[in-house]
Design a protein around this motif. Structure first.
Motif, PDB file in Angstrom:
ATOM      1  N   ILE A 194       0.848  -1.202   0.000  1.00 35.48           N
ATOM      2  CA  ILE A 194       0.000   0.000   0.000  1.00 35.48           C
ATOM      3  C   ILE A 194       0.882   1.250   0.000  1.00 35.48           C
ATOM      4  N   ASP A 195       1.917   1.228   0.827  1.00 35.68           N
ATOM      5  CA  ASP A 195       2.804   2.385   0.960  1.00 35.68           C
ATOM      6  C   ASP A 195       3.635   2.628  -0.298  1.00 35.68           C
ATOM      7  N   PRO A 198       2.945   3.939  -6.290  1.00 35.29           N
ATOM      8  CA  PRO A 198       3.121   5.363  -6.615  1.00 35.29           C
ATOM      9  C   PRO A 198       1.851   6.065  -7.083  1.00 35.29           C
ATOM     10  N   THR A 199       0.839   5.294  -7.476  1.00 32.94           N
ATOM     11  CA  THR A 199      -0.418   5.908  -7.931  1.00 32.94           C
ATOM     12  C   THR A 199      -1.547   5.699  -6.919  1.00 32.94           C
ATOM     13  N   GLN A 200      -1.181   5.141  -5.753  1.00 32.06           N
ATOM     14  CA  GLN A 200      -2.149   4.895  -4.675  1.00 32.06           C
ATOM     15  C   GLN A 200      -3.362   4.089  -5.175  1.00 32.06           C
ATOM     16  N   ALA A 201      -3.045   3.060  -5.968  1.00 27.92           N
ATOM     17  CA  ALA A 201      -4.102   2.223  -6.534  1.00 27.92           C
ATOM     18  C   ALA A 201      -4.717   1.275  -5.507  1.00 27.92           C
ATOM     19  N   ILE A 202      -3.930   0.928  -4.470  1.00 30.30           N
ATOM     20  CA  ILE A 202      -4.474   0.068  -3.408  1.00 30.30           C
ATOM     21  C   ILE A 202      -5.186   0.998  -2.437  1.00 30.30           C
ATOM     22  N   VAL A 203      -6.468   1.215  -2.687  1.00 34.80           N
ATOM     23  CA  VAL A 203      -7.236   2.246  -1.972  1.00 34.80           C
ATOM     24  C   VAL A 203      -7.578   1.834  -0.549  1.00 34.80           C
TER      25      VAL A 203
END
Length: 308
Positions: A194-195, A198-203
């Protein structure tokens, strides 16, 4: 040789899977995936599939393989390792490790057909269908149900002492077998995937928004990549392995031993300049049988231009 007991059927199938080079094999009773049904429905209703409209098709079949194979009794799930011994040049644009070698669909379908033939030859009249990421089957859910791993926070199937760099395939057959049990979740409090995205896809843990995933943008999206994504791809030109690379369980990954999945030597030596100047002729030569054909030359060029 003819074998006649359920436990011996199961033992035979698993030993044949090993002989054919599969990493592991698990078996589940074919039926409706009750737990997955509401999750899939919510995910689709929130449009987390982006332009992957095919995910909305055959909703019932996606959750129930007995609608795909008449009189289906068992789902045999198999894993095939694709972790490469050699990696790309550090100076190059990056492609997902699964795409280094030949198209995995062709590699695996051949093995599955041979497995089904062996089952029919040894056990008798058995009907079934092979599935490799090309039909409405929830591969990860069946593999988890069959005890081959658990669905991690990055939504990939994870396996202790193995990691997640493997393909998942199924053989759905009309034969009763001994069934395996699901394993437990071993992600714990870890949030590395999650961290790192880079596109914060794991919301949220276990939920990936397809609209934000680098793999989605570089493979599935057919139009222009949104400008707001510029600078967030970390040089990934086809797919993305970030959430797998940072997963602690992948420190146990070992190189595969399937020659067809070995990369073209030219791929490993390509540097950034080679990628920038790639021609359609070179693309066809280097990626002749590769999954990169799905993006086509025009799609790959679009991705590279976006990374410049």
């Amino acid at each position: 040789m003819v074998i006649q007991s359920k436990s011996k059927y199961t033992q035979f199938i698993k030993s044949e899977a090993k002989r054919l080079g599969f990493l592991s094999c698990g078996v589940s009773k074919a039926g409706f995936l009750e737990e997955e049904a509401p999750r899939l429905e919510i995910w689709l209703n929130k449009n987390k599939n982006g332009q992957m409209s095919y995910m909305e098709n055959h909703f019932d079949k996606r959750l129930n393989p007995t609608l795909l194979v008449e009189d289906a009794k068992s789902v045999v799930s198999l894993l095939l390792n694709y972790y490469p011994e050699q990696k790309q040049n550090d100076e190059a644009y990056k492609i997902s490790k699964y795409a280094y070698g030949a198209d995995y669909h062709q590699v695996i379908i051949g093995k599955l057909k041979e497995l089904l033939f062996s089952i029919q030859e040894t056990i008798g009249e058995v009907s079934g269908r092979a599935f490799v990421d090309s039909a409405p089957v929830l591969e990860k859910a069946w593999a988890a149900k069959s005890g081959l791993g658990w669905i991690g926070k990055n939504s990939n199937l994870l396996t202790q002492k193995v990691g997640s760099f493997y393909f998942i395939a199924e053989l759905v057959i009309d034969l009763d077998l001994d069934y395996d049990y699901a394993t437990t979740d071993h992600c714990g409090t870890c949030t590395a995937c999650i961290d790192a995205c880079p596109t914060q896809a794991i919301v949220a843990p276990y939920i990936v928004d397809g609209n934000k995933c680098i793999s989605y943008f570089t493979i599935e999206l057919k139009e222009s990549i949104p400008q707001e994504m510029r600078g967030h791809f970390e040089d990934w030109a086809f797919g993305c392995d970030i959430c797998q690379d940072v997963c602690p369980w992948n420190k146990f990954s070992k190189p595969h031993n399937e020659p067809l999945l070995n990369p073209n030597p030219d791929l490993l030596s390509m540097n950034r300049k080679d990628w920038d100047e790639i021609t359609e002729e070179t693309f066809r030569a280097v990626f002749k049988d590769s999954p990169l054909k799905r993006a086509k030359f025009s799609g790959l060029k679009r991705n590279i231009n976006f990374l410049k």
